[in-house]
Write an enzyme that holds these catalytic residues in place. Structure first.
Site, PDB file in Angstrom:
ATOM      1  N   CYS A  12       0.863  -1.189   0.000  1.00  0.00           N
ATOM      2  CA  CYS A  12       0.000   0.000   0.000  1.00  0.00           C
ATOM      3  C   CYS A  12       0.900   1.240   0.000  1.00  0.00           C
ATOM      4  CB  CYS A  12      -0.874  -0.012   1.248  1.00  0.00           C
ATOM      5  SG  CYS A  12       0.115   0.191   2.740  1.00  0.00           S
ATOM      6  N   HIS A  41       4.881  -6.009   8.427  1.00  0.00           N
ATOM      7  CA  HIS A  41       4.580  -7.386   8.830  1.00  0.00           C
ATOM      8  C   HIS A  41       4.857  -8.340   7.684  1.00  0.00           C
ATOM      9  CE1 HIS A  41       1.841  -5.757  12.202  1.00  0.00           C
ATOM     10  NE2 HIS A  41       3.035  -6.061  12.672  1.00  0.00           N
ATOM     11  N   HIS A  79       2.898   2.342  11.337  1.00  0.00           N
ATOM     12  CA  HIS A  79       1.871   2.296  12.391  1.00  0.00           C
ATOM     13  C   HIS A  79       1.967   3.468  13.362  1.00  0.00           C
ATOM     14  CE1 HIS A  79       1.232  -1.719  11.066  1.00  0.00           C
ATOM     15  NE2 HIS A  79       2.290  -2.235  11.631  1.00  0.00           N
ATOM     16  N   CYS A 101       2.429   6.493   8.518  1.00  0.00           N
ATOM     17  CA  CYS A 101       1.557   6.710   7.353  1.00  0.00           C
ATOM     18  C   CYS A 101       0.655   7.925   7.602  1.00  0.00           C
ATOM     19  CB  CYS A 101       0.708   5.457   7.134  1.00  0.00           C
ATOM     20  SG  CYS A 101      -0.496   5.691   5.829  1.00  0.00           S
ATOM     21  N   HIS A 129      -2.676  -4.153  18.570  1.00  0.00           N
ATOM     22  CA  HIS A 129      -2.018  -3.758  17.320  1.00  0.00           C
ATOM     23  C   HIS A 129      -1.206  -2.471  17.555  1.00  0.00           C
ATOM     24  CE1 HIS A 129      -1.462  -2.454  13.167  1.00  0.00           C
ATOM     25  NE2 HIS A 129      -1.689  -3.699  12.823  1.00  0.00           N
ATOM     26  N   GLU A 131      -0.608   0.076  15.796  1.00  0.00           N
ATOM     27  CA  GLU A 131      -1.270   1.332  15.401  1.00  0.00           C
ATOM     28  C   GLU A 131      -2.219   1.807  16.500  1.00  0.00           C
ATOM     29  OE1 GLU A 131      -3.496   1.375  11.613  1.00  0.00           O
ATOM     30  OE2 GLU A 131      -4.911   2.690  12.652  1.00  0.00           O
ATOM     31  N   THR A 172      -7.163   1.895  11.163  1.00  0.00           N
ATOM     32  CA  THR A 172      -7.319   2.197   9.732  1.00  0.00           C
ATOM     33  C   THR A 172      -7.576   0.955   8.865  1.00  0.00           C
ATOM     34  OG1 THR A 172      -4.923   2.049   9.482  1.00  0.00           O
ATOM     35  CG2 THR A 172      -5.841   4.245   9.802  1.00  0.00           C
ATOM     36  N   CYS A 207      -8.781   3.302   6.069  1.00  0.00           N
ATOM     37  CA  CYS A 207      -7.838   3.580   4.979  1.00  0.00           C
ATOM     38  C   CYS A 207      -8.511   3.257   3.631  1.00  0.00           C
ATOM     39  CB  CYS A 207      -6.601   2.711   5.197  1.00  0.00           C
ATOM     40  SG  CYS A 207      -5.577   2.535   3.753  1.00  0.00           S
ATOM     41  N   SER A 279       1.309  -5.411   3.034  1.00  0.00           N
ATOM     42  CA  SER A 279       2.758  -5.538   3.245  1.00  0.00           C
ATOM     43  C   SER A 279       3.325  -6.759   2.509  1.00  0.00           C
ATOM     44  CB  SER A 279       3.052  -5.630   4.743  1.00  0.00           C
ATOM     45  OG  SER A 279       2.209  -6.582   5.347  1.00  0.00           O
TER      46      SER A 279
HETATM   47  S1  SF4 Z   1      -3.211   3.195   6.654  1.00  0.00           S
HETATM   48 FE1  SF4 Z   1      -3.471   2.257   4.644  1.00  0.00          FE
HETATM   49  S2  SF4 Z   1      -1.898   3.208   3.356  1.00  0.00           S
HETATM   50 FE2  SF4 Z   1      -1.350   3.612   5.486  1.00  0.00          FE
HETATM   51  S3  SF4 Z   1       0.038   1.955   6.068  1.00  0.00           S
HETATM   52 FE3  SF4 Z   1      -2.005   1.331   6.694  1.00  0.00          FE
HETATM   53  S4  SF4 Z   1      -2.794   0.151   4.975  1.00  0.00           S
HETATM   54 FE4  SF4 Z   1      -1.058   1.315   4.228  1.00  0.00          FE
END
Ligand code: SF4
Length: 294
Positions: A12, A41, A79, A101, A129, A131, A172, A207, A279
């Site tokens: 991505c 990952h 993340h 991101c 996670h 993130e 996301t 996302c 990933s």
């Molecule tokens: S938010 Fe979307 S674009 Fe950003 S790292 Fe995660 S999957 Fe990829």
């Protein structure tokens, strides 16, 4: 056998960007180059970067205390990390290169805004996670992370005080079904909420690339008679793709590399779809496709 490789199989934009940033730092920086936890990952890509000099540190503040970090570079993966961790690194003289991101940053800002405006925040996602941990770090942990509608009800019944404003965001990469069922759950699982809460604010932090990948996965699963999902074992977005495909009833297998492919599973398959997580590098997709055709 007809093989359709998903248009969205492969990195991505956020992962591409993080890897490019890490490669730039490896090429140009003096001193050691680290990430906190694997940059993505996917063990194969991580190994390649390690061969170029990238080293992995723990992403936990307590564990990092024992490391000497002066003069080194730390690339923050897509993340993101909690601000306390950034402060810790800067205090130790680390050059911090932020590859978070931009979509994840938007989710962090949405969380901060909602908590700052007095909303009781729910985050739809996985509390373990990285993130989600990073988002929680931006709001001093002032949110409830939920994965199942019944968790909403349980929280509601145990809450300590009245709630007038509810805010909702999501990790996301959660899938649209999970997002919808949790948002529905606010009303269906907790009807009392409507009597007490004056305002519910939902900010869509999903996302777009992930949504497009999931929509394509669903379409391909519906039009194929077997689905092969490629991605790292601990990649949550790849796992979501597998679950989406399984909901269609089409047989689905998830593997990490071509070495794990069991071609006998594909006997009699006429239409095969190959999907890849955010990933999953293109070369793994190509290796699997070639092995099937061999
Ligand atoms: S938010 Fe979307 S674009 Fe950003 S790292 Fe995660 S999957 Fe990829």
């Amino acid at each position: 056998m007809e093989i359709t490789v998903a248009r969205y199989a492969g990195f991505c934009p956020g992962v591409k960007r993080a890897i490019k940033i890490a490669e730039g730092v490896l090429d140009d920086a003096s001193g050691k180059v680290y990430t906190l936890g694997p940059i993505i990952h996917n063990p194969q890509v991580v190994r390649e970067l390690q061969e170029r000099g990238l080293e992995i540190l723990p992403d936990d503040l307590d564990e990092l205390q024992d490391y000497y970090l002066g003069g080194c570079n730390v690339v923050i993966r897509s993340h993101g990390i909690p601000p306390k961790l950034t402060e810790f690194l800067l205090d130790r003289g680390v050059k911090v290169v932020d590859a978070t991101c931009p979509t994840v940053k938007k989710a962090q800002r949405a969380a901060m805004r909602l908590v700052g405006e007095g909303y009781k925040l729910f985050i739809i996602g996985n509390a373990d996670h990285p993130e989600v941990k990073a988002i929680l770090g931006h709001i001093n942990g002032e949110a409830v992370v939920i994965r199942e509608p019944h968790e909403l009800k349980e929280w509601w019944e145990e809450r300590a005080r009245r709630v007038r404003k509810v805010g909702v965001i999501a990790q996301t990469t959660v899938d649209l079904f999970m997002f919808r069922s949790l948002v529905d759950g606010l009303i269906n699982e907790v009807p009392e909420l409507i009597r007490e809460v004056l305002e519910i604010k939902i900010i869509n932090t999903l996302c777009r690339n992930t949504l497009a990948r999931q929509t394509e996965a669903l379409q391909l699963a519906l039009s194929s008679d077997y689905v092969m999902v490629l991605g790292g074992r601990n990649s949550s977005n790849t796992e979501f793709l597998r679950k989406i495909c399984e909901t269609t009833g089409t047989p689905t297998t998830k593997i990490e590399t071509a070495g794990e492919l069991d071609v006998s599973l594909l006997e009699g398959v006429e239409n095969l779809a190959i999907l890849g997580g955010a990933s999953t590098p293109k070369f793994i997709v190509e290796e699997v496709r070639r092995k099937i055709l061999a």
